[in-house]
Write a protein that holds these residues in place. Structure first.
Motif, PDB file in Angstrom:
ATOM      1  N   PRO A  77      -5.872   0.860  -2.872  1.00 22.48           N
ATOM      2  CA  PRO A  77      -5.590  -0.445  -2.788  1.00 22.48           C
ATOM      3  C   PRO A  77      -6.721  -2.503  -2.026  1.00 22.48           C
ATOM      4  CG  PRO A  77      -4.723   0.452  -0.873  1.00 22.48           C
ATOM      5  CD  PRO A  77      -5.614   1.008  -2.167  1.00 22.48           C
ATOM      6  N   ASP A  78      -7.447  -1.517  -1.866  1.00 20.96           N
ATOM      7  CA  ASP A  78      -8.590  -2.172  -0.739  1.00 20.96           C
ATOM      8  C   ASP A  78      -8.452  -3.665  -0.883  1.00 20.96           C
ATOM      9  OD1 ASP A  78      -8.999   0.174   0.068  1.00 20.96           O
ATOM     10  OD2 ASP A  78     -10.566  -0.256   1.283  1.00 20.96           O
ATOM     11  N   PHE A  79      -9.359  -4.237  -2.126  1.00 20.84           N
ATOM     12  CA  PHE A  79      -9.149  -5.377  -3.053  1.00 20.84           C
ATOM     13  C   PHE A  79      -7.730  -6.100  -3.034  1.00 20.84           C
ATOM     14  CE2 PHE A  79      -9.066  -7.808  -6.588  1.00 20.84           C
ATOM     15  CZ  PHE A  79     -10.588  -8.236  -7.048  1.00 20.84           C
ATOM     16  N   GLY A 120      -5.141 -10.719  -0.678  1.00 22.18           N
ATOM     17  CA  GLY A 120      -3.837 -11.292   0.480  1.00 22.18           C
ATOM     18  C   GLY A 120      -2.569 -11.535  -0.596  1.00 22.18           C
ATOM     19  N   SER A 121      -2.467 -10.449  -1.930  1.00 22.86           N
ATOM     20  CA  SER A 121      -1.339 -10.619  -3.121  1.00 22.86           C
ATOM     21  C   SER A 121      -0.909  -9.421  -2.341  1.00 22.86           C
ATOM     22  CB  SER A 121      -2.033 -10.540  -4.332  1.00 22.86           C
ATOM     23  OG  SER A 121      -2.903  -9.313  -4.694  1.00 22.86           O
ATOM     24  N   LEU A 122      -0.803  -8.682  -2.035  1.00 24.37           N
ATOM     25  CA  LEU A 122      -0.538  -6.812  -1.172  1.00 24.37           C
ATOM     26  C   LEU A 122       0.023  -7.197   0.334  1.00 24.37           C
ATOM     27  CD1 LEU A 122       0.859  -4.359  -1.789  1.00 24.37           C
ATOM     28  CD2 LEU A 122      -1.699  -2.848  -2.064  1.00 24.37           C
ATOM     29  N   LYS A 123       0.563  -6.923   0.776  1.00 17.99           N
ATOM     30  CA  LYS A 123       1.139  -7.383   2.245  1.00 17.99           C
ATOM     31  C   LYS A 123       2.169  -6.779   2.746  1.00 17.99           C
ATOM     32  CE  LYS A 123       0.255 -12.241   2.509  1.00 17.99           C
ATOM     33  NZ  LYS A 123       0.485 -13.993   2.352  1.00 17.99           N
ATOM     34  N   ILE A 183       2.233  -0.766   0.756  1.00 22.01           N
ATOM     35  CA  ILE A 183      -0.041  -0.603   1.348  1.00 22.01           C
ATOM     36  C   ILE A 183       0.541   1.258   1.440  1.00 22.01           C
ATOM     37  CG2 ILE A 183      -1.225  -0.513   2.452  1.00 22.01           C
ATOM     38  CD1 ILE A 183      -0.836  -3.678   2.686  1.00 22.01           C
ATOM     39  N   LEU A 184       1.292   1.484   1.982  1.00 20.45           N
ATOM     40  CA  LEU A 184       1.204   2.834   2.976  1.00 20.45           C
ATOM     41  C   LEU A 184       0.926   3.916   0.968  1.00 20.45           C
ATOM     42  CD1 LEU A 184       3.300   3.210   5.691  1.00 20.45           C
ATOM     43  CD2 LEU A 184       1.001   3.134   5.716  1.00 20.45           C
ATOM     44  N   VAL A 185       1.988   3.738  -0.027  1.00 21.94           N
ATOM     45  CA  VAL A 185       2.452   4.414  -0.472  1.00 21.94           C
ATOM     46  C   VAL A 185       0.901   4.328  -1.317  1.00 21.94           C
ATOM     47  CG1 VAL A 185       3.340   4.822  -3.140  1.00 21.94           C
ATOM     48  CG2 VAL A 185       4.581   3.968  -1.224  1.00 21.94           C
TER      49      VAL A 185
END
Length: 419
Positions: free
Chosen positions: A147-149, A154-157, A162-164
């Motif tokens: 999920p780094d990208f 900035g679309s994933l906060k 993020i943990l999943v």
């Protein structure tokens, strides 16, 4: 009996995007090497091309639950998918594709190996579950690091999400039989996420040198109303997705400073930021910037030949986790590049010692624009040609379709040899 490869990808022919073209050639190499190949994908929805649909018609199965087509002797199964504007509909469509493709894969007979590219990351998890049920091996191809990208974009906060996703990433990397990444920068970024580091392999992307090759300007056939003959003008071009992965501010600022000079900018394609770019062109009255619609893939060699210099300005927040495949096609057509990207990014490290690109690594906008403007003002067409030929030599030596696709076949054969 032939071994069977199932390619599970969100895009494939007749969809007209770079990953589809990449996996078209990989599928054909497996077929050429004696494998039985089936592709599990979506209906075209990223870049729908009428001519491609005519050449590869899809037939409805089970009242439209899914479709089938034939790509040069390869069976392709398509799960219906649309490019919805509404987020909730996109999510539902995404879930539908995962569920239906899983069951369609489950009913494919005697699959020996499943290969899938990212994105999405979730396709890797689906294939691991599928492989356990049908007794197949799994190869996951990291085209972009998720999920780094998404985080850096900035679309994933959401921390729980993020943990999943990081958990899914660990499972995919460590439960796959092999993982392919496309360059050494990606390799270094993810190698410590593996318990068994020998699973990670580097196989670069490649270019179809039968299609992408240098053209004599005389043989270039383009619409003169869009691409006029101006031999004295320096023609600077970008052709591809006009989206968040690119940084458009330095381009606009450079065009403002160069609007009175014999330098023309061509931006060709579609994407979520196309309207923004067009609005900036109108706002600043940039008659030297031409924003044009998507052009067919077959015209790309002519478009590249028409230009003197191809530019790619990477968005700082996303540059570390992606590598534009168009770099290879530009080099194969013997054209130089103008690149804006940080020093430790895949595109910078790849091009740094090739002598076929101008590289701008500065972060501060004013400094970046100053260097771009200086490069373009001082560009000499004979030097640009020399740089282009150096790029072509690199492609011919290391990155042609024929040289790279066989590495996928060799990796699969190596996996079965280890049994």
């Amino acid at each position: 009996m032939k071994k069977k490869v199932l390619i599970h990808s969100i895009v494939f022919s007749p969809d007209g995007v770079s990953t589809a073209y990449l996996y078209n050639d990989i599928a054909l190499k497996f077929k050429e090497s004696g494998y039985d190949v089936t592709v599990l994908t979506t209906t075209p929805h990223y870049n729908v091309l009428a001519d491609a649909l005519k050449k590869q018609p899809m037939q409805s199965k089970l009242f439209g639950l899914f479709y089938e087509s034939n790509f040069k002797g390869i069976k392709v199964i398509h799960v219906p998918q649309k490019k919805f504007k509404q987020t909730s509909l996109r999510i539902l469509g995404f879930i539908y594709w995962h569920i239906l493709s899983f069951f369609l894969g489950l009913f494919e007979k005697r699959v020996d190996v499943i290969i899938s590219p990212s994105p999405p990351l979730s396709i890797g998890l689906i294939n691991i579950i599928l492989s356990r049920l049908i007794g197949a091996k799994v190869i996951y191809n990291v085209q972009e690091i998720y999920p780094d990208f998404l985080i850096e974009q900035g679309s994933l906060k959401s921390k729980p999400l993020i943990l999943v996703l990081k958990w899914i990433e660990r499972v995919v990397y460590n439960q796959s039989d092999a993982v392919i990444t496309i360059d050494s920068v990606f390799y270094d970024s993810i190698i410590n996420r593996f318990k068994n580091k020998s699973k990670l392999h580097v196989i670069p992307n490649f270019v179809d040198t039968d299609l992408y090759k240098p053209m004599d300007p005389v043989s270039v056939i383009l619409d003169k109303s869009l691409f006029p003959d101006n031999p004295e003008t320096l023609k600077v071009m970008y052709a591809g997705n006009i989206g968040h992965a690119q940084d458009w501010k330095p381009l606009i600022e450079a065009a403002i400073q160069l609007k009175e000079e014999s330098i023309e900018f061509f931006i060709i394609g579609e994407g979520v930021l196309k309207e923004y770019v067009e609005s900036q062109v109108r706002l600043h009255k940039l008659s030297n910037v031409h924003v044009l619609p998507y052009q067919p893939r077959e015209l790309m060699p002519s478009l590249i030949a028409y230009s003197d210099l191809q530019f790619i300005f990477m968005a700082p927040e996303m540059e570390a986790n992606g590598f534009p495949s168009k770099v290879y096609t530009i080099m194969a057509c013997a054209k130089p590049l103008l690149i804006c990207s940080g020093k430790d990014t895949p595109i910078y490290k790849f091009l740094n010692d090739k002598n076929c690109a101008y590289l701008v690594q500065d972060r501060e906008l004013a400094t970046k624009v100053e260097k771009i403007v200086s490069i373009l003002r001082n560009a000499d067409k004979s030097t640009l040609k020399e740089m282009g030929w150096l790029g072509l030599h690199e492609i011919d030596t290391n990155y042609s379709k024929h040289q790279v696709t066989i590495k996928y076949v060799n990796l699969v054969e190596e996996l079965f040899t280890k049994q």
